[in-house]
Motif scaffolding. Sequence first.
Motif, PDB file in Angstrom:
ATOM      1  N   GLY A 249     -74.404  25.381   0.012  1.00 23.36           N
ATOM      2  CA  GLY A 249     -73.219  25.683  -0.791  1.00 23.36           C
ATOM      3  C   GLY A 249     -72.004  24.835  -0.485  1.00 23.36           C
TER       4      GLY A 249
ATOM      5  N   LEU B 273     -76.558  28.324  -6.612  1.00 20.37           N
ATOM      6  CA  LEU B 273     -75.396  27.629  -7.179  1.00 20.37           C
ATOM      7  C   LEU B 273     -74.296  28.598  -7.587  1.00 20.37           C
ATOM      8  CD1 LEU B 273     -77.143  24.827  -9.284  1.00 20.37           C
ATOM      9  CD2 LEU B 273     -76.425  24.814  -6.884  1.00 20.37           C
ATOM     10  N   LYS B 274     -74.615  29.895  -7.636  1.00 18.02           N
ATOM     11  CA  LYS B 274     -73.603  30.904  -7.977  1.00 18.02           C
ATOM     12  C   LYS B 274     -72.936  31.496  -6.736  1.00 18.02           C
ATOM     13  CE  LYS B 274     -75.677  32.302 -12.376  1.00 18.02           C
ATOM     14  NZ  LYS B 274     -76.334  33.401 -13.119  1.00 18.02           N
ATOM     15  N   LEU B 275     -73.390  31.053  -5.542  1.00 19.47           N
ATOM     16  CA  LEU B 275     -72.887  31.642  -4.301  1.00 19.47           C
ATOM     17  C   LEU B 275     -72.082  30.630  -3.504  1.00 19.47           C
ATOM     18  CD1 LEU B 275     -76.132  33.518  -3.139  1.00 19.47           C
ATOM     19  CD2 LEU B 275     -74.244  34.415  -4.514  1.00 19.47           C
ATOM     20  N   ASP B 276     -71.101  31.136  -2.708  1.00 19.94           N
ATOM     21  CA  ASP B 276     -70.343  30.244  -1.830  1.00 19.94           C
ATOM     22  C   ASP B 276     -71.037  30.173  -0.464  1.00 19.94           C
ATOM     23  OD1 ASP B 276     -69.737  32.634  -0.576  1.00 19.94           O
ATOM     24  OD2 ASP B 276     -67.629  32.660  -1.175  1.00 19.94           O
TER      25      ASP B 276
ATOM     26  N   LYS C 273     -71.608  21.268  -4.570  1.00 20.98           N
ATOM     27  CA  LYS C 273     -72.214  21.747  -5.815  1.00 20.98           C
ATOM     28  C   LYS C 273     -72.728  20.554  -6.613  1.00 20.98           C
ATOM     29  CE  LYS C 273     -71.266  26.145  -5.224  1.00 20.98           C
ATOM     30  NZ  LYS C 273     -72.359  27.091  -4.896  1.00 20.98           N
TER      31      LYS C 273
ATOM     32  N   ARG D 225     -81.165  22.959 -10.706  1.00 18.84           N
ATOM     33  CA  ARG D 225     -81.271  24.361 -10.301  1.00 18.84           C
ATOM     34  C   ARG D 225     -81.650  24.440  -8.833  1.00 18.84           C
ATOM     35  NH1 ARG D 225     -83.945  28.243 -13.616  1.00 18.84           N
ATOM     36  NH2 ARG D 225     -85.775  27.898 -12.336  1.00 18.84           N
TER      37      ARG D 225
ATOM     38  N   ASP E  59     -79.893  32.666  -7.343  1.00 13.60           N
ATOM     39  CA  ASP E  59     -79.359  31.372  -7.762  1.00 13.60           C
ATOM     40  C   ASP E  59     -78.296  30.931  -6.755  1.00 13.60           C
ATOM     41  OD1 ASP E  59     -78.225  29.176  -8.969  1.00 13.60           O
ATOM     42  OD2 ASP E  59     -77.917  30.140 -10.923  1.00 13.60           O
TER      43      ASP E  59
END
Length: 273
Positions: free
Chosen positions: A75, A93-96, A78, A83, A91
């Motif tokens: 993370g 890519l949706k998390l820090d 990005k 994906r 997913d």
Amino acid sequence: MSELIFEPEAAGMHTPVAPVDATHGILLYLEGVTVSFDGFKAIDNLSLYIGDGELRCIIGPNGAGKTTMMDIITGKTKPDAGRVFFGQTIDLLKLDEPAIARIGIGRKFQKPTVIEPLTVLENLELAMSGAKRLRGLMTTRMSGEERDRISAVLDQVGLNEQAQRLAGVLAHGQKQWLEIGMLLMQEPRLLLVDEPVAGMTPAEMERTAELLKSLAGNHSVVVVEHDMGFVRSIADQVTVLHQGRVLAEGRLDELQVDPLVIEVYLGGEDAHH
């Protein structure tokens, strides 16, 4: 000593916050991942799959994209496209970065980041409770379960006899094992390990190989390494990165006779390790 600050609502939470669905046998998916820095493609349409419980080595020349790949998984960076999934449903890519660490992805950098004025035991306790939620590190009594976990990790990384020693006086290899132990306290499902044997003695390298092999099965372990002798001693499956994409994958003995791999990587100085 300054007052220790912690997050009460999170104190003691060390288990992953979401179940990881690896029912298809794959724990980590990178598909079509691309990232550019100032027009340079550090990662170029990279697809990579890491099996649940697998130990995988990633090799490749400098600039191949190995560090950027780990930055994407954790993370820190990005991607522009692609994906990245942890199991079937998460997913990344949706998390820090903190959220990715909490769900069970741990990263060990090349330079050890142990806290040298603390003992080995205190470093492990700190890693278990979380850096932002120190529960009065020097005063709080550990529960029996916590004590058992620390004891198990000390045994696993071979530092039982060093438990009360200050981390700062450990040998280089011991500091690396302590840092792996600190990651294990957080119960990661996936461990990313960057050049673990740089600067180690042959005996330390052998012990590190045993340790990493012992982790596979309960954990997936991805090792980025330049030392071919070490890679040979631990890896069943090796991935060669070149210019941000997968050049070849397979057993090291197969890759070492692949003309393309020899041309871009193994023909260089790394082949002589």
